[in-house]
Design a protein around this motif. Structure first.
Motif, PDB file in Angstrom:
ATOM      1  N   LEU A   1       0.813  -1.078   0.133  1.00 37.52           N
ATOM      2  CA  LEU A   1      -0.104  -0.104  -0.033  1.00 37.52           C
ATOM      3  C   LEU A   1       0.834   1.250  -0.046  1.00 37.52           C
ATOM      4  N   LYS A   2       1.635   1.228  -1.127  1.00 40.60           N
ATOM      5  CA  LYS A   2       2.946   2.306  -1.114  1.00 40.60           C
ATOM      6  C   LYS A   2       2.207   3.678  -0.905  1.00 40.60           C
ATOM      7  N   ASP A   3       0.979   3.845  -1.649  1.00 38.68           N
ATOM      8  CA  ASP A   3       0.713   5.431  -1.577  1.00 38.68           C
ATOM      9  C   ASP A   3       0.258   6.088  -0.182  1.00 38.68           C
ATOM     10  N   TYR A   4       0.046   5.157   0.864  1.00 39.61           N
ATOM     11  CA  TYR A   4      -0.223   5.635   2.003  1.00 39.61           C
ATOM     12  C   TYR A   4       0.936   5.449   3.132  1.00 39.61           C
ATOM     13  N   GLU A   5       0.999   6.753   3.610  1.00 38.87           N
ATOM     14  CA  GLU A   5       1.996   6.587   4.718  1.00 38.87           C
ATOM     15  C   GLU A   5       1.319   7.007   6.159  1.00 38.87           C
ATOM     16  N   PHE A   6       1.693   6.485   7.177  1.00 40.87           N
ATOM     17  CA  PHE A   6       0.899   6.655   8.432  1.00 40.87           C
ATOM     18  C   PHE A   6       2.217   7.338   9.455  1.00 40.87           C
ATOM     19  N   ASP A   7       1.518   8.280  10.215  1.00 37.41           N
ATOM     20  CA  ASP A   7       2.420   8.718  11.124  1.00 37.41           C
ATOM     21  C   ASP A   7       2.915   8.050  12.113  1.00 37.41           C
ATOM     22  N   ALA A   8       2.220   7.008  12.661  1.00 37.25           N
ATOM     23  CA  ALA A   8       2.711   5.967  13.531  1.00 37.25           C
ATOM     24  C   ALA A   8       2.035   4.768  13.435  1.00 37.25           C
ATOM     25  N   VAL A   9       2.840   3.373  13.495  1.00 37.21           N
ATOM     26  CA  VAL A   9       2.278   2.209  13.356  1.00 37.21           C
ATOM     27  C   VAL A   9       2.800   1.478  14.619  1.00 37.21           C
ATOM     28  N   SER A  10       2.027   0.769  15.334  1.00 31.95           N
ATOM     29  CA  SER A  10       2.460  -0.056  16.361  1.00 31.95           C
ATOM     30  C   SER A  10       1.593  -1.315  16.327  1.00 31.95           C
ATOM     31  N   ASP A  11       1.901  -2.209  17.475  1.00 32.15           N
ATOM     32  CA  ASP A  11       1.254  -3.598  17.266  1.00 32.15           C
ATOM     33  C   ASP A  11      -0.414  -3.320  17.501  1.00 32.15           C
ATOM     34  N   GLU A  12      -0.646  -2.356  18.190  1.00 31.24           N
ATOM     35  CA  GLU A  12      -2.104  -2.012  18.268  1.00 31.24           C
ATOM     36  C   GLU A  12      -2.597  -0.849  17.524  1.00 31.24           C
ATOM     37  N   TYR A  13      -2.007  -0.194  17.175  1.00 29.79           N
ATOM     38  CA  TYR A  13      -2.314   1.140  16.233  1.00 29.79           C
ATOM     39  C   TYR A  13      -1.896   1.418  14.910  1.00 29.79           C
ATOM     40  N   VAL A  14      -2.780   2.047  14.306  1.00 31.99           N
ATOM     41  CA  VAL A  14      -2.122   2.667  13.113  1.00 31.99           C
ATOM     42  C   VAL A  14      -2.785   4.100  13.074  1.00 31.99           C
ATOM     43  N   ALA A  15      -1.900   5.078  12.912  1.00 33.68           N
ATOM     44  CA  ALA A  15      -2.177   6.466  13.296  1.00 33.68           C
ATOM     45  C   ALA A  15      -1.830   7.601  12.170  1.00 33.68           C
ATOM     46  N   SER A  16      -2.785   8.450  12.079  1.00 33.85           N
ATOM     47  CA  SER A  16      -2.495   9.676  11.059  1.00 33.85           C
ATOM     48  C   SER A  16      -2.841  10.798  11.514  1.00 33.85           C
ATOM     49  N   ALA A  17      -1.849  11.571  11.935  1.00 32.27           N
ATOM     50  CA  ALA A  17      -2.228  12.965  12.829  1.00 32.27           C
ATOM     51  C   ALA A  17      -2.456  13.918  11.601  1.00 32.27           C
ATOM     52  N   LYS A  18      -3.461  14.792  11.825  1.00 28.82           N
ATOM     53  CA  LYS A  18      -3.891  15.929  11.082  1.00 28.82           C
ATOM     54  C   LYS A  18      -3.795  17.434  11.875  1.00 28.82           C
ATOM     55  N   PRO A  19      -3.699  18.382  11.293  1.00 25.40           N
ATOM     56  CA  PRO A  19      -3.683  19.573  12.117  1.00 25.40           C
ATOM     57  C   PRO A  19      -5.211  19.962  12.376  1.00 25.40           C
ATOM     58  N   GLY A  20      -5.556  20.740  13.285  1.00 27.88           N
ATOM     59  CA  GLY A  20      -6.737  21.057  13.674  1.00 27.88           C
ATOM     60  C   GLY A  20      -7.894  21.644  12.918  1.00 27.88           C
ATOM     61  N   ASN A  21      -7.275  22.545  11.787  1.00 27.49           N
ATOM     62  CA  ASN A  21      -7.946  22.699  10.795  1.00 27.49           C
ATOM     63  C   ASN A  21      -8.121  21.879   9.519  1.00 27.49           C
ATOM     64  N   PHE A  22      -7.991  20.888   9.638  1.00 24.38           N
ATOM     65  CA  PHE A  22      -7.825  19.891   8.404  1.00 24.38           C
ATOM     66  C   PHE A  22      -9.522  19.426   8.129  1.00 24.38           C
ATOM     67  N   GLN A  23      -9.744  19.751   6.983  1.00 22.87           N
ATOM     68  CA  GLN A  23     -11.000  19.430   6.259  1.00 22.87           C
ATOM     69  C   GLN A  23     -11.090  18.001   5.966  1.00 22.87           C
ATOM     70  N   ILE A  24     -11.714  16.973   6.678  1.00 22.46           N
ATOM     71  CA  ILE A  24     -11.901  15.594   6.194  1.00 22.46           C
ATOM     72  C   ILE A  24     -13.285  15.644   5.298  1.00 22.46           C
TER      73      ILE A  24
END
Length: 62
Positions: A17-40
């Motif tokens: 899945l080379k197009d996706y990068e995650f800010d953090a990956v652990s055994d329990e979590y896959v995380a992607s942090a965004k700024p507070g004003n980020f429009q989802i």
């Protein structure tokens, strides 16, 4: 900083899945942090949905 709090790796990507990068990956979590004003929007939700499904599938979950 997020990765160290989760006990995982920072800026991680899955080989199949080379197009996706995650800010953090652990055994329990896959995380992607965004700024507070980020429009989802629809495209972001679709990308994250696919990435999470991929992560669950690679972990052997349903």
């Amino acid at each position: 900083m997020l990765a160290s709090k989760l006990g995982g790796r920072a800026q991680a990507a899955f080989l199949n899945l080379k197009d996706y990068e995650f800010d953090a990956v652990s055994d329990e979590y896959v995380a992607s942090a965004k700024p507070g004003n980020f429009q989802i929007g629809k495209s972001f939700r679709k990308e994250r949905d696919q990435a999470v499904r991929f992560a669950i599938w690679n972990a052997g979950g349903d």
